[in-house]
Design a protein around this motif. Structure first.
Motif, short mmCIF file in Angstrom:
data_model
loop_
_atom_site.label_atom_id
_atom_site.label_comp_id
_atom_site.label_asym_id
_atom_site.label_seq_id
_atom_site.Cartn_x
_atom_site.Cartn_y
_atom_site.Cartn_z
N LEU A 99 29.37 53.54 14.59
CA LEU A 99 30.62 53.87 13.99
C LEU A 99 31.14 53.95 12.73
O LEU A 99 30.83 52.65 12.40
N GLN A 100 31.62 54.90 12.33
CA GLN A 100 32.27 54.75 10.95
C GLN A 100 33.63 55.12 10.81
O GLN A 100 34.08 55.94 11.58
N VAL A 101 34.64 54.27 10.00
CA VAL A 101 35.89 54.50 10.15
C VAL A 101 36.32 55.78 9.25
O VAL A 101 35.63 55.63 8.05
N VAL A 102 36.74 56.63 9.59
CA VAL A 102 37.11 58.03 8.97
C VAL A 102 38.76 57.55 8.40
O VAL A 102 39.05 57.77 7.06
N SER A 103 39.60 57.14 9.13
CA SER A 103 40.98 56.71 8.74
C SER A 103 41.50 55.68 9.69
O SER A 103 41.02 55.60 10.75
N SER A 104 42.40 54.96 9.08
CA SER A 104 42.86 53.70 10.03
C SER A 104 44.44 53.52 9.45
O SER A 104 44.63 53.71 8.23
N SER A 105 45.22 53.08 10.43
CA SER A 105 46.49 52.62 10.18
C SER A 105 46.99 51.30 10.89
O SER A 105 46.70 51.27 12.12
#
Length: 217
Positions: A69-75
């Motif tokens: 898994l790779q992060v595309v966006s996060s908050s």
């Protein structure tokens, strides 16, 4: 290109990788404990760096790839806007170490996610001074500690410890407290179960526990 998925998670631990990346283990409501990599998150220009630190609750858009898994966006979730004090951070770190040891990857248990979120929020609000309420409830959810306090496993506990354990298991209390010298039996029982069933050594827990104890006294 792999499909994207939405995740709501709590960062259990992180490791810096390469010049700008960060590898994390997160506890998610949807898929349980997961490894994930955030590329470029440590660059000064990155907007994701602040939402990928230990014990933070995050909303993540992730992409599946051949390497994981790779992060595309996060908050950051709203509950993580308030920072943890030193004692609360140490308690939270102990909590994360137990989860890393006790949980299997990709095995979702929504009750454990809710329990962890509740405990960390209580830490942020300064309502807890012990890991014991979390440990008791976690082991109960995992089926390693029975709800019935007349079970033989509790035979060596004092009446005070039995009442304390009942309050935690029946009412789900996080703020229930008991003098440390009166909780030695239930503390030893929880530590023994975790040691026998955990998949990794939690050697740092004793040091963290000692620091927490000094800060609370």
């Amino acid at each position: 290109m792999g499909k994207t998925i939405q995740l709501h998670g709590i960062v259990l631990c992180t490791h810096n990788v390469g010049e700008a990346d960060r590898f994390a283990i997160i506890l998610t409501k949807e898929q349980g404990k997961l490894p994930i990599r955030a590329y470029g998150v440590r660059k000064l220009s990155s907007r994701k760096g602040g939402s990928f630190l230990p014990l933070q609750e995050v909303n993540i858009l992730a992409r599946e790839s051949s390497s994981g898994l790779q992060v595309v966006s996060s908050s950051l979730a709203q509950s993580s806007m308030e920072t943890l004090g030193l004692n609360s951070f140490l308690l939270g770190t102990q909590c994360a170490n137990i989860l890393l040891s006790m949980l299997e990857d990709n095995h979702p248990v929504p009750e454990i996610f809710s329990l962890t979120k509740k405990y960390l929020n209580s830490c942020r609000e300064g309502e807890v001074s012990s890991l014991l309420p979390f440990s008791i409830q976690l082991l109960n959810i995992l089926g390693l500690l029975p709800t019935q306090t007349d079970h033989a496993i509790y035979a060596h506990l004092s009446s005070e410890e039995i009442l304390y354990t009942q309050n935690i298991l029946v009412r789900g209390e996080m703020c229930s407290s008991i003098p440390k010298q009166e909780a030695m039996g239930i503390s030893y029982l929880c530590d023994k179960i975790i040691s026998e069933n955990g998949s990794r050594n939690i050697a740092s827990a004793n040091l963290t526990n000692e620091i927490c104890s000094k800060l609370c006294n």
